[in-house]
Design a protein around this motif. Structure first.
Motif, short mmCIF file in Angstrom:
data_model
loop_
_atom_site.label_atom_id
_atom_site.label_comp_id
_atom_site.label_asym_id
_atom_site.label_seq_id
_atom_site.Cartn_x
_atom_site.Cartn_y
_atom_site.Cartn_z
N VAL A 348 0.84 -1.20 0.00
CA VAL A 348 0.00 0.00 0.00
C VAL A 348 0.87 1.25 0.00
CG1 VAL A 348 -1.70 1.32 1.33
CG2 VAL A 348 -1.97 -1.15 1.07
N PHE A 349 1.98 1.21 0.74
CA PHE A 349 2.93 2.33 0.73
C PHE A 349 3.43 2.60 -0.70
CE2 PHE A 349 7.48 3.59 1.01
CZ PHE A 349 7.33 4.85 1.60
N GLU A 350 3.78 1.53 -1.42
CA GLU A 350 4.23 1.69 -2.80
C GLU A 350 3.12 2.23 -3.69
OE1 GLU A 350 6.80 -0.90 -6.02
OE2 GLU A 350 5.27 -1.95 -4.85
N PHE A 351 1.90 1.72 -3.52
CA PHE A 351 0.77 2.22 -4.32
C PHE A 351 0.56 3.71 -4.08
CE2 PHE A 351 -1.29 -2.24 -3.62
CZ PHE A 351 -0.37 -2.80 -4.49
N THR A 352 0.68 4.14 -2.83
CA THR A 352 0.49 5.56 -2.49
C THR A 352 1.52 6.42 -3.19
OG1 THR A 352 -0.42 4.97 -0.32
CG2 THR A 352 0.38 7.22 -0.60
N LEU A 353 2.78 5.98 -3.18
CA LEU A 353 3.82 6.73 -3.87
C LEU A 353 3.51 6.87 -5.35
CD1 LEU A 353 7.11 5.23 -2.31
CD2 LEU A 353 6.00 7.40 -1.74
N LEU A 354 3.11 5.76 -5.96
CA LEU A 354 2.87 5.79 -7.41
C LEU A 354 1.66 6.64 -7.78
CD1 LEU A 354 3.71 2.06 -8.12
CD2 LEU A 354 4.93 4.04 -9.01
N GLU A 355 0.64 6.62 -6.95
CA GLU A 355 -0.52 7.48 -7.21
C GLU A 355 -0.11 8.96 -7.22
OE1 GLU A 355 -3.40 6.52 -4.30
OE2 GLU A 355 -3.99 4.63 -5.24
N ARG A 356 0.84 9.30 -6.34
CA ARG A 356 1.26 10.69 -6.25
C ARG A 356 2.23 11.09 -7.36
NH1 ARG A 356 0.67 13.07 -1.19
NH2 ARG A 356 1.57 14.90 -2.20
N VAL A 357 3.19 10.23 -7.68
CA VAL A 357 4.23 10.65 -8.63
C VAL A 357 3.87 10.34 -10.08
CG1 VAL A 357 6.05 10.46 -6.89
CG2 VAL A 357 5.58 8.51 -8.38
N ALA A 358 3.05 9.32 -10.32
CA ALA A 358 2.67 8.97 -11.69
C ALA A 358 1.26 9.42 -12.02
CB ALA A 358 2.81 7.47 -11.93
N GLY A 359 0.49 9.80 -11.01
CA GLY A 359 -0.79 10.46 -11.21
C GLY A 359 -1.81 9.69 -12.03
N ARG A 360 -2.48 10.43 -12.89
CA ARG A 360 -3.61 9.89 -13.65
C ARG A 360 -3.24 8.68 -14.53
NH1 ARG A 360 -8.67 11.89 -14.99
NH2 ARG A 360 -9.85 10.19 -15.96
N PRO A 361 -2.09 8.69 -15.21
CA PRO A 361 -1.76 7.50 -16.01
C PRO A 361 -1.67 6.22 -15.18
CG PRO A 361 -0.41 9.35 -16.69
CD PRO A 361 -1.14 9.79 -15.46
N TYR A 362 -1.13 6.32 -13.97
CA TYR A 362 -1.07 5.13 -13.11
C TYR A 362 -2.47 4.75 -12.66
CZ TYR A 362 -0.22 2.17 -9.05
OH TYR A 362 -0.25 1.14 -8.14
N GLN A 363 -3.27 5.72 -12.26
CA GLN A 363 -4.64 5.44 -11.82
C GLN A 363 -5.46 4.83 -12.95
OE1 GLN A 363 -5.98 9.23 -10.37
NE2 GLN A 363 -4.45 9.30 -8.74
N ASP A 364 -5.25 5.29 -14.18
CA ASP A 364 -5.96 4.72 -15.33
C ASP A 364 -5.54 3.26 -15.55
OD1 ASP A 364 -7.32 7.04 -15.78
OD2 ASP A 364 -6.08 7.70 -17.47
N ALA A 365 -4.27 2.96 -15.33
CA ALA A 365 -3.80 1.58 -15.47
C ALA A 365 -4.45 0.69 -14.42
CB ALA A 365 -2.28 1.53 -15.35
N LYS A 385 -1.69 -8.22 -21.40
CA LYS A 385 -2.48 -7.82 -22.57
C LYS A 385 -3.53 -6.75 -22.23
CE LYS A 385 -0.82 -10.84 -25.58
NZ LYS A 385 -0.14 -10.43 -26.84
N VAL A 386 -3.63 -6.37 -20.96
CA VAL A 386 -4.73 -5.48 -20.54
C VAL A 386 -4.52 -4.04 -20.99
CG1 VAL A 386 -5.84 -4.45 -18.52
CG2 VAL A 386 -5.41 -6.92 -18.60
N LEU A 387 -3.33 -3.51 -20.80
CA LEU A 387 -3.10 -2.10 -21.13
C LEU A 387 -2.92 -1.93 -22.63
CD1 LEU A 387 -0.66 -0.94 -18.29
CD2 LEU A 387 -3.16 -1.00 -18.31
N ASP A 388 -3.73 -1.07 -23.21
CA ASP A 388 -3.59 -0.80 -24.64
C ASP A 388 -2.41 0.15 -24.87
OD1 ASP A 388 -4.49 1.75 -23.93
OD2 ASP A 388 -6.55 1.32 -24.53
N ARG A 389 -2.15 0.43 -26.13
CA ARG A 389 -0.98 1.23 -26.49
C ARG A 389 -1.06 2.63 -25.89
NH1 ARG A 389 1.39 2.04 -32.65
NH2 ARG A 389 3.25 3.25 -32.03
N ARG A 390 -2.25 3.22 -25.86
CA ARG A 390 -2.42 4.58 -25.32
C ARG A 390 -2.09 4.61 -23.84
NH1 ARG A 390 -6.17 6.91 -22.40
NH2 ARG A 390 -7.58 5.12 -22.58
#
Length: 438
Positions: A348-365, A385-390
């Motif tokens: 959860v600590f790692e998830f929190t960091l990524l939500e803050r530093v990678a923002g919307r693209p990480y949340q969309d993933a 195979k889940v994440l498309d090219r965009r």
């Protein structure tokens, strides 16, 4: 949430009265979901019982016959008094002190937090310690807790005079100085990346302070896996030869390996590894520090020809440093439910960091994986195979550009994050991690 104003008034009590009231009120408020024991500065202890729809806060200053008592000792005594009331199992009760004192040494206010398990009433409560900005020290602090936060940088080393054992690792002093300068630069670069990620993220402040104030330089002993020599600016050069240090360490450690009660020394060490080839990820592990003749936590920092992104390096080092902060005994921890809940909290600590530093693209993933999980009704057979090219392109851009290997790494973390969201419960996620580990 509302708080009763009269309850928040500061009260001056003896330690006995403080512990008696704490346990009696905890028993009365059986609907409590979260309980906080908080050092609030100026010797004040805050206790907050959080129930659905309302928070109950009380503030105390503890005194003994000679005047103000150490608030940190009172808080740690409160954990022992609460253990049978909540309940807390032995492992969580034991962990409270080193976690609290680790945060205290960073110069921040330690806030112990306990949470009632959702799915298994009557089982041990969860526990953690948060770091809050503010000065935790008072004149009432006992000798153990009066140590101020370190102000110097443990990587601010002068390489002019080196310990004899370190010099013995190299053909001549010039080679020693050149290699150590390279190792110091590797360590500083990794640590700078961690600082950039941690900046402004409250959950990461204590972890960054641990890296700066409690992690010295470690040099591996060639041909002897698990042995290091540590260097710190506040330590006088040691003139003992390497063989003598090794003999002293063997004598200091119990035969057959250290038992559970044998603790790591207070400081950890950063072990930069020049020329590590394909290895790109930092790693946490235990070693024996020949300089201190004691077990030491290590964070190994590779320097590959193809490094990870600076943001990725920062997240990974903070993750491993947080791991090191939670380990206090030199033997391998028992992989029981408390162990896996600790691993879940680390995720959860790692998830929190990524939500803050990678923002919307990480949340969309994460959202894309969550949608796929709900559609499949089970773990995914082909998560790659889940994440498309965009989405892949956006996630890469959030880190300043990623190669395929690192993009796969952060996509897999997003997938793990989605599993937590789907399960909706930290204990269920801990059980999932346990099953995946086999």
């Amino acid at each position: 949430m509302t708080t009763g104003a009269t309850e928040a008034d500061l009260r001056v009590v003896t330690e006995r009265a403080f512990l008696d009231e704490l346990t009696s009120v905890t028993r009365e408020r059986g609907a409590t979901e979260f309980l906080y024991l908080m050092a609030q500065g100026d010797g004040v202890i805050g206790v907050q019982w959080e129930q659905p729809g309302i928070d109950h806060l009380r503030r105390y200053r503890v005194r003994d016959s000679g005047g103000p008592a150490c608030p940190h000792c009172a808080i740690l005594a409160a954990v022992l008094a609460l253990a049978p009331v909540l309940p807390l199992d032995v492992l969580r009760t034991m962990r409270a002190r080193p976690q609290y004192e680790t945060v205290l040494r960073t110069g921040r206010l330690p806030h112990l937090a306990f949470a009632r398990p959702v799915r298994q009433p009557g089982t041990s409560w969860l526990g953690d310690c948060h770091a809050v900005p503010g000065d935790p020290h008072t004149e009432a602090d006992c000798a153990t807790h009066a140590v101020p936060a370190p102000s110097g940088d443990l990587l601010d080393l002068r390489l002019g005079t080196l310990p004899r054992a370190v010099r013995e690792l190299y053909p001549h002093d010039g080679a020693a100085t050149a290699d150590l300068q390279q190792r110091l630069q590797i360590a500083r670069d990794w640590r700078a990346d961690a600082q950039a990620v941690a900046s402004g993220i409250r959950e990461a402040e204590a972890t960054w302070a641990f890296l700066r104030n409690s992690c010295m330089l470690g040099v591996p002993v060639p041909g002897a896996a698990g042995l290091v020599l540590t260097l710190a600016p506040d330590r006088a050069p040691d003139d003992r030869p390497l063989a003598e240090l090794h003999t002293a360490a063997v004598r200091a450690l119990p035969a057959g390996g250290p038992p559970l009660a044998y603790q790591y020394q207070e400081r950890a060490c950063l072990v930069p590894e020049p020329g590590t080839g394909a290895q790109r990820m930092p790693s946490y592990g235990g070693a024996v520090d020949l300089t201190g003749a004691a077990p030491v936590r290590t964070l190994r920092l590779p320097a590959p020809r193809r490094p990870l992104s600076t943001t990725g390096r920062g997240v990974l080092l903070l993750y491993e440093a947080r791991h090191a902060m939670g380990r206090h005994h030199a033997s391998a921890p028992e992989r029981d439910s408390a162990y896996w809940e600790s691993e879940a909290a680390l995720n959860v600590f790692e998830f929190t960091l990524l939500e803050r530093v990678a923002g919307r693209p990480y949340q969309d993933a994460v959202a894309a994986y969550l949608q796929a999980l709900r559609r499949e009704g089970d773990l995914l057979a082909r998560p790659h195979k889940v994440l498309d090219r965009r989405r892949r392109k956006a996630l890469s851009a959030a880190f300043g550009g990623l190669d395929d290997e690192e993009l796969h790494l952060w996509a897999s973390v997003a997938y793990r994050n989605a599993i937590l969201v789907l399960l909706g419960d930290l204990q269920a996620f801990a059980a999932h991690l346990r099953r995946q580990a086999g």
